[in-house]
Design an enzyme around this catalytic site. Structure first.
Site, PDB file in Angstrom:
ATOM      1  N   SER A 177     -17.876   8.516  -6.509  1.00  0.00           N
ATOM      2  CA  SER A 177     -18.102   8.770  -7.780  1.00  0.00           C
ATOM      3  C   SER A 177     -17.011   9.816  -8.694  1.00  0.00           C
ATOM      4  CB  SER A 177     -19.461   8.382  -8.588  1.00  0.00           C
ATOM      5  OG  SER A 177     -19.557   7.553  -9.663  1.00  0.00           O
ATOM      6  N   ASP A 230     -18.513  -2.646  -5.174  1.00  0.00           N
ATOM      7  CA  ASP A 230     -19.000  -1.505  -6.150  1.00  0.00           C
ATOM      8  C   ASP A 230     -19.228  -2.267  -7.043  1.00  0.00           C
ATOM      9  OD1 ASP A 230     -19.031   0.673  -8.217  1.00  0.00           O
ATOM     10  OD2 ASP A 230     -18.053   1.938  -6.352  1.00  0.00           O
ATOM     11  N   HIS A 250     -21.795   0.502  -5.360  1.00  0.00           N
ATOM     12  CA  HIS A 250     -21.087   1.984  -5.598  1.00  0.00           C
ATOM     13  C   HIS A 250     -22.289   3.127  -4.670  1.00  0.00           C
ATOM     14  CE1 HIS A 250     -19.334   4.877  -8.202  1.00  0.00           C
ATOM     15  NE2 HIS A 250     -20.890   5.197  -8.824  1.00  0.00           N
TER      16      HIS A 250
END
Length: 540
Positions: free
Chosen positions: A204, A427, A466
């Protein structure tokens, strides 16, 4: 071949992964080796360019269970004793105080250095990744960049209501580089020798930081593991407000249950595209399910029977399609089919029973704080035209600061570095197509797929959420693949993974290297990796 238990974590849940290491591990930091290996003292630290060292402290920690700080939390057990060295840096004129923490195993150092990235608006690791690295023999480092927790952005604006450019720069690029420089110094001083190999590990925001390292500081690391990277930050952060903008402008707020009905229908329709019904969409970009097919369908939510309306379908269609200007020009990709729509299109009901949107905090804070510069600004008032203007404003003001999408990786390639990325095709917060588009730009800049594959490989994981394969929702053998590539020249053709399908069942799969996708062989167990092979898609 030795095998070590590695726990990878960027969230509250953890995943245990058996990672193979090289059979012949060098011996480092033994009692008969460097005197610093069994002690814990504060070394002299040379200030990186543009900084001053305010202090350096050292403290022996007995390990055990490490509890992650802040909102993300998490734990890692079985961490051995380590020496914690903290160097506080400042940038003259900026008034910041960035702490670089380096954890050095008291015994069993594997000769490697690992730097850990951050999450959302936090520049560094909350302790779980550091503990995991030390548990597996690494010396590890991270930085707070002088910032706070993941969604604590009180530092963003100064007393005059202006963006604090210095702290934003810390988050964007310089603090991660300084952590690499300082961490390596501390390792060399403590063990009496340089680390044999240096790695970066992040997902991320941490993934974006890894890409920034490859772009601006190509000599910092031998290998960079940068998953679900938040590249093109200036654009995608605004783009991920789009689902809220759509619902607010259309005055339609489907519940999470209704959104799930659309997602389930799309997965069911697109599941067979790989030749088998395995409850995974193996190539989300090919799924063209039309949400209008559900109009009139009955959905039971919280014991109530609801009927899917044309307005509901129109909202989902716009969210999947992604943000566009009033003239129809595409600005960014939408939430991928198969991803949880309620991640960015969160909804609730107020005390009067009226539905309203609940925006995801990260893009909301980017819009209110860095764009409007009014922390109390109500993002529910953003019109379609205003959204386009905010998108263009963000690109103009911050693309050069935190865009992290320079496709020229020639210096990183020439330094011998290796960049490895996986991105989940489901995601719900960072659409994988942004990473795909960046990879395509690199290919256009640097001579095509084959030449780029020599140093940079991308893997798209079907059904993965994610950073999910590092959060207990499946597992993946990523760090082992990177070390094998860097240290033994064994470039990964696939990544071994355990994925979680739409029914919650675990399935084994070899995640394919972009641009290849997974196809069923026509025989064998669809839950077994052996039942699939990687092929080029009909279009990509």
């Amino acid at each position: 071949m030795k095998r070590f238990l590695i726990v990878l974590a960027t969230g509250a849940a953890l995943a245990a992964v058996n990672l193979p290491m090289a059979a012949a591990e060098p011996s480092h930091g033994s009692a008969s080796g460097a005197s610093g290996a069994s002690g814990c003292s504060a070394p002299a630290v040379r200030a990186p360019a543009g900084t001053e060292v305010e202090s350096v402290t050292a403290l022996r920690q007995e390990g055990g269970t490490i509890h992650g700080t802040g909102v993300i939390g998490g734990t890692v057990d079985g961490v051995p004793a380590f020496c914690e060295v903290t160097a506080t840096l400042t940038h003259p004129g900026d008034g910041d105080h960035a702490k670089v923490r380096t954890w050095l195993p008291v015994s069993g150092w594997n000769g490697r250095f690992q730097a850990l990235g951050g999450s959302a608006f936090a520049a560094g690791d909350n302790g779980v990744g550091m503990g995991t690295a030390v548990k597996n023999g690494y010396a590890a480092a991270t930085t707070d960049g002088g910032l706070a927790d993941v969604v604590d952005v009180g530092w963003a604006l100064n007393a005059a209501g202006e963006v604090d450019a210095g702290l934003l720069k810390n988050l964007a690029s310089r603090s991660q580089h300084e952590a690499a420089v300082v961490g390596k110094q501390v390792v060399a001083a403590h063990f009496g020798e340089q680390a044999s190999y240096s790695y970066f590990n992040g997902c991320s925001t941490g993934g974006r930081q890894g890409y920034m390292e490859a772009q601006r500081y190509p000599d910092d690391f031998d290998g960079i593991l940068a998953n679900a990277p938040a590249v093109s930050w200036d654009e995608f952060e605004v783009a991920t407000l789009w689902p809220q903008v759509v619902m607010n402008n259309e005055k339609t707020y489907p519940s999470a249950c209704e959104f799930k009905a659309f997602t389930d229908a799309a997965v069911a329709a697109c599941d067979p595209l790989d030749g088998a019904r395995d409850n995974l969409v193996n190539d989300a970009s090919r799924c063209d399910f039309d949400p209008r097919r559900l109009i009139g369908t009955k959905v039971v939510c919280d014991g109530k029977e609801l009927t899917v309306t044309a307005a509901d379908a129109a909202v989902v269609r716009k969210i999947w399609d992604g943000p566009r200007t009033a003239s129809g020009r595409r600005l960014w990709s939408g939430v991928p089919v198969g991803a949880d729509l309620s991640g960015l299109a969160g909804t609730t009901t107020d005390t009067n029973g009226r539905a309203k949107g609940v925006p995801f905090r990260v893009p909301q804070l980017w819009a209110t704080t860095w764009l409007k510069k009014q922390p109390s600004f109500d993002v529910s008032t953003i019109t379609y035209d205003q959204f386009t203007r905010l998108f263009e404003q963000s690109r103009a003001e911050y693309g050069g600061v935190i865009g992290t999408d320079d496709p020229d990786l020639s210096a990183f390639r020439d330094s011998g570095g290796k960049l490895l990325t996986w991105h989940g095709q489901a995601d719900q917060f960072i659409p994988a197509q942004g990473t795909v588009e960046y990879r395509r730009q690199v290919e256009r800049k640097m001579g095509g797929t084959q030449r780029v594959d020599d140093f940079y490989r991308l893997f798209l994981a079907p059904g993965a959420i994610h950073c999910g394969l590092n959060k207990g929702v499946g597992t993946i053998d990523d760090l082992a693949a990177l070390t094998a590539w860097v240290e033994r020249g064994k470039a990964p053709r696939t990544l071994s993974a355990t994925l979680v399908d739409a029914t919650g069942r675990s399935v084994d799969r070899d995640v394919c290297r972009y641009p290849e996708v997974s196809r069923y062989r026509g025989h064998g167990d669809p839950a077994a990796a052996s039942g699939f092979r990687c092929v080029l898609p009909s279009r990509h």
